[in-house]
Design a protein around this motif. Structure first.
Motif, short mmCIF file in Angstrom:
data_model
loop_
_atom_site.label_atom_id
_atom_site.label_comp_id
_atom_site.label_asym_id
_atom_site.label_seq_id
_atom_site.Cartn_x
_atom_site.Cartn_y
_atom_site.Cartn_z
N VAL A 69 0.84 -1.20 0.00
CA VAL A 69 0.00 0.00 0.00
C VAL A 69 0.87 1.25 0.00
CG1 VAL A 69 -1.78 1.29 1.24
CG2 VAL A 69 -1.81 -1.21 1.26
N ARG A 70 0.50 2.20 -0.85
CA ARG A 70 1.07 3.54 -0.79
C ARG A 70 -0.07 4.55 -0.76
NH1 ARG A 70 6.64 3.67 -4.48
NH2 ARG A 70 7.52 1.74 -3.61
N VAL A 71 0.20 5.69 -0.17
CA VAL A 71 -0.79 6.76 -0.04
C VAL A 71 -0.39 7.90 -0.95
CG1 VAL A 71 -1.84 8.42 1.57
CG2 VAL A 71 -1.31 6.09 2.34
N LEU A 72 -1.38 8.57 -1.54
CA LEU A 72 -1.16 9.76 -2.35
C LEU A 72 -1.89 10.93 -1.70
CD1 LEU A 72 -0.25 11.24 -4.98
CD2 LEU A 72 -2.45 10.51 -5.98
N ILE A 73 -1.17 12.05 -1.48
CA ILE A 73 -1.74 13.20 -0.81
C ILE A 73 -1.16 14.48 -1.42
CG2 ILE A 73 0.00 13.25 1.02
CD1 ILE A 73 -2.19 14.10 2.98
N PRO A 74 -1.92 15.57 -1.47
CA PRO A 74 -1.36 16.82 -1.97
C PRO A 74 -0.23 17.34 -1.09
CG PRO A 74 -3.76 16.90 -2.01
CD PRO A 74 -3.38 15.67 -1.24
N GLY A 75 0.68 18.10 -1.70
CA GLY A 75 1.83 18.63 -0.98
C GLY A 75 1.50 19.95 -0.28
N ASP A 102 5.40 17.84 -9.73
CA ASP A 102 6.34 16.78 -9.39
C ASP A 102 5.71 15.81 -8.41
OD1 ASP A 102 8.40 17.72 -11.01
OD2 ASP A 102 9.18 19.04 -9.45
N LEU A 103 6.21 14.60 -8.41
CA LEU A 103 5.73 13.57 -7.49
C LEU A 103 6.85 13.21 -6.54
CD1 LEU A 103 3.24 11.71 -6.95
CD2 LEU A 103 4.36 9.99 -8.38
N GLY A 104 6.68 13.61 -5.27
CA GLY A 104 7.67 13.27 -4.25
C GLY A 104 7.32 11.99 -3.55
N LEU A 105 8.28 11.45 -2.79
CA LEU A 105 8.07 10.20 -2.07
C LEU A 105 8.75 10.28 -0.72
CD1 LEU A 105 6.85 7.32 -2.30
CD2 LEU A 105 9.05 6.57 -3.23
N VAL A 106 7.98 10.07 0.36
CA VAL A 106 8.52 10.03 1.71
C VAL A 106 8.05 8.75 2.39
CG1 VAL A 106 8.66 12.54 1.96
CG2 VAL A 106 6.57 11.35 2.66
N GLU A 107 8.59 8.52 3.57
CA GLU A 107 8.26 7.29 4.29
C GLU A 107 8.04 7.61 5.75
OE1 GLU A 107 11.05 3.66 5.31
OE2 GLU A 107 10.36 3.52 3.23
N THR A 108 7.00 7.04 6.33
CA THR A 108 6.74 7.23 7.75
C THR A 108 7.70 6.39 8.58
OG1 THR A 108 5.10 5.45 7.82
CG2 THR A 108 4.30 7.66 7.29
N GLY A 109 7.74 6.67 9.86
CA GLY A 109 8.64 5.93 10.73
C GLY A 109 8.38 4.44 10.75
N ASP A 110 7.13 4.04 10.47
CA ASP A 110 6.80 2.61 10.45
C ASP A 110 6.82 2.03 9.04
OD1 ASP A 110 4.57 3.88 9.49
OD2 ASP A 110 3.14 2.89 10.83
N GLY A 111 7.35 2.80 8.07
CA GLY A 111 7.60 2.23 6.75
C GLY A 111 6.52 2.43 5.71
N LEU A 112 5.45 3.17 6.01
CA LEU A 112 4.41 3.42 5.02
C LEU A 112 4.90 4.50 4.05
CD1 LEU A 112 1.49 2.91 4.05
CD2 LEU A 112 0.79 4.78 5.59
N ARG A 113 4.82 4.22 2.76
CA ARG A 113 5.32 5.16 1.76
C ARG A 113 4.20 6.07 1.27
NH1 ARG A 113 10.32 2.43 -1.64
NH2 ARG A 113 11.60 2.13 0.20
N ILE A 114 4.56 7.36 1.15
CA ILE A 114 3.58 8.40 0.84
C ILE A 114 4.05 9.17 -0.39
CG2 ILE A 114 2.28 10.34 1.76
CD1 ILE A 114 2.06 7.92 3.56
N TYR A 115 3.24 9.15 -1.44
CA TYR A 115 3.48 10.03 -2.58
C TYR A 115 2.94 11.42 -2.25
CZ TYR A 115 4.56 6.15 -5.80
OH TYR A 115 5.14 5.08 -6.44
N VAL A 116 3.69 12.44 -2.60
CA VAL A 116 3.30 13.83 -2.32
C VAL A 116 3.29 14.61 -3.62
CG1 VAL A 116 3.84 15.91 -1.01
CG2 VAL A 116 4.38 13.65 -0.04
N LEU A 117 2.15 15.24 -3.93
CA LEU A 117 2.04 16.07 -5.12
C LEU A 117 2.66 17.43 -4.85
CD1 LEU A 117 -1.58 15.39 -6.41
CD2 LEU A 117 0.58 14.53 -7.33
#
Length: 511
Positions: A69-75, A102-117
């Motif tokens: 699972v990955r999440v997509l959220i506005p920046g 642009d599409l950024g990518l970060v990761e939470t402390g527990d490893g969930l990956r988040i795409y950021v617009l």
């Protein structure tokens, strides 16, 4: 319309940029798992205005046991400022009037990956995700078409290292994604979750051209809604499956009274077997035994500990010392939530020796009415216009009863939080309230959304408060309810499986 409520931002400590390039080899543990993109306009890790943000912070994590699972959220500004060196994994081209980003990518402390617009002009603004004190942002059509289009593009392979096998969309802000999939003939299934049917994303027909919509989509079998463009209707029409956030709400929206003009389409989806109600959960932090925000931690049968929290809440709101019942309102102050009914019932509560504390913000008329109530009864009524989660948790822990006479409630979370903390909800029998509160066992329910109907339930609560053995039995039962996310995740898993079976190819990838 803008939904006024707390606008929350997470600390940068909870998140981190992806430390390796996006084109690194995939994790062997997830290489053969179906890939789910969860698109949402808000998420508690970053920003939230209400229940959707809480759900978006919890459900993707629960789904990770079975899916990649990955999440997509506005920046939004709060996200971008936390990560000044956020890695960019893709460039999304403009389309019609929808700008590139642009599409950024970060990761939470527990490893969930988040795409950021990443689009400063669209998202880095003061206010909530949807507007400011002057109202909704005038370009919300572009802002959330960009979110929807990005979801479809990720399904299409915009990130060369990861492409979604299924899109899970949330509310009108991402509901155009299934339409973009259909118009581009991308055979990726989608699930659209309705958190509140009353908010539909309505815009003039002329908006279609700048969003790149085909003209023939403006039809009753498409995006048209009484002469306007409806983002939500587009999602309801084009999505593979539609869900609501409780079983009762899924039935209610099939009726003209609760269907907000979309009941005909929803009945069609239900007849096709493509509408389901899946009850939300709450995360494990809502536990009075471990919650660090409370004046005193406690557990079931530790009523001395609960009283200590009540005394702390009374001091915080400047109320008189009392052994009477303490009622709480923790809510957006809007008509939907029945705030007018709670204000009227307050006179009965005070007359019977009870006290009331309230926090929230919303419509000015309700904010002013609550302030006036506090001025008339300074020893018995305390009000804070605004919202802090810490204060809400303390109020759940300290109160005996929660007032929640919603006229409609797709799911509701406050009644679940309250039960976990031994505060018995007094709720209208509708939507998720009907599914989570058992009358006379874990709270009190009523049917008629009128002062008489609600006050009758409040009097039952007052009578119960005088019967300590029954009161404590109800508290004990309420606190035993868990409302965890595992059942919801399993139900979504079943639904994803059905979506994959509806003629859509699941793209398995080897490591």
């Amino acid at each position: 319309m803008v939904e006024p409520q707390a606008f929350h931002s997470a600390s940068a400590n909870a998140l981190r940029p992806i430390p390796t390039p996006s084109n690194a080899l995939p994790d062997l543990r997830t290489a053969l798992q179906p890939r789910i993109l969860y698109a949402t306009p808000e998420m508690a890790d970053f920003v939230k205005t209400g229940g959707l943000g809480e759900v978006a912070g919890a459900l993707p994590r629960a789904l990770r046991k079975q899916y990649d699972v990955r999440v997509l959220i506005p920046g939004y500004r709060q996200v971008v400022e936390a990560f000044p060196s956020m890695p960019v994994v893709a460039r999304l081209d403009g389309f019609a009037g929808v700008p590139p980003c642009d599409l950024g990518l970060v990761e939470t402390g527990d490893g969930l990956r988040i795409y950021v617009l990443l689009s400063p002009d669209l998202y880095e603004r003061d206010g909530t995700p949807y507007g400011n004190a002057d109202g909704d942002f005038s370009d919300n059509d572009l802002r959330f078409a960009r979110l929807s289009l990005a979801a479809a593009e990720i399904a299409q392979g915009a990130d060369p290292a990861w492409a979604a096998d299924l899109l899970h969309l949330n509310d009108w802000q991402s509901a155009l994604a299934p339409a973009y999939l259909a118009w581009r003939r991308i055979r990726v299934p989608s699930v659209l979750t309705i958190h509140n049917l009353a908010y539909q994303g309505l815009f003039p027909r002329e908006t279609m051209a700048r969003l790149g919509m085909p003209e023939d989509a403006f039809d009753m079998n498409g995006v048209e809604f009484y002469g306007q463009l409806s983002f939500l209707k587009a999602g309801l029409y084009y999505a593979t499956h539609v869900t609501t956030v409780s079983e009762t709400y899924a039935r209610e929206i099939l009726t003209p009274d609760s269907g907000c003009g979309l009941d005909g389409l929803l009945r069609t989806r239900a007849a096709q077997g493509r509408l389901a109600g899946i009850l939300n959960g709450i995360d494990e932090s809502w536990d009075p035994r471990t919650d660090p925000h409370l004046a005193t931690r406690f557990e079931a049968d530790d009523w001395k500990g609960k009283r200590a929290n009540a005394e702390s809440v009374r001091r915080q709101f400047g109320l008189a010392v009392s052994r009477g019942p303490l009622f709480a309102i923790v809510s957006r102050l809007v008509h939907q939530k029945g705030i007018d009914l709670s204000i009227q019932a307050a006179e009965t509560i005070v007359a019977e020796g009870g006290q009331l504390v309230a926090i929230g913000q919303g419509e000015a008329r309700f904010e002013d009415a609550l302030r006036g109530l506090a001025r008339r009864h300074p020893d018995s009524v305390g009000v804070h216009v605004g919202f802090e989660e810490r204060d809400a948790r303390r109020m759940f822990a300290g109160s005996d009863f929660l007032l929640m006479p919603s006229r409609f409630e797709p799911c509701g979370l406050a009644q679940m939080y309250a039960q976990r903390f031994g505060s018995l909800p007094i709720v209208r029998r509708t939507g998720g309230l009907a599914d989570t509160v058992e009358d006379g066992v874990t709270g009190f329910t009523f049917a008629d959304p009128s002062p008489r109907g609600f006050t009758g339930a409040v009097r039952r609560a007052l009578d119960t408060f005088a019967q300590k053995k029954r009161l404590n039995a109800m508290r004990r039962t309420a606190m035993s309810r868990t409302f965890g996310w595992d059942e919801a995740a399993a139900n979504y898993g079943d639904l994803y499986g059905r979506a994959f079976g509806n003629g859509a190819a699941l793209r398995w990838r080897a490591a």
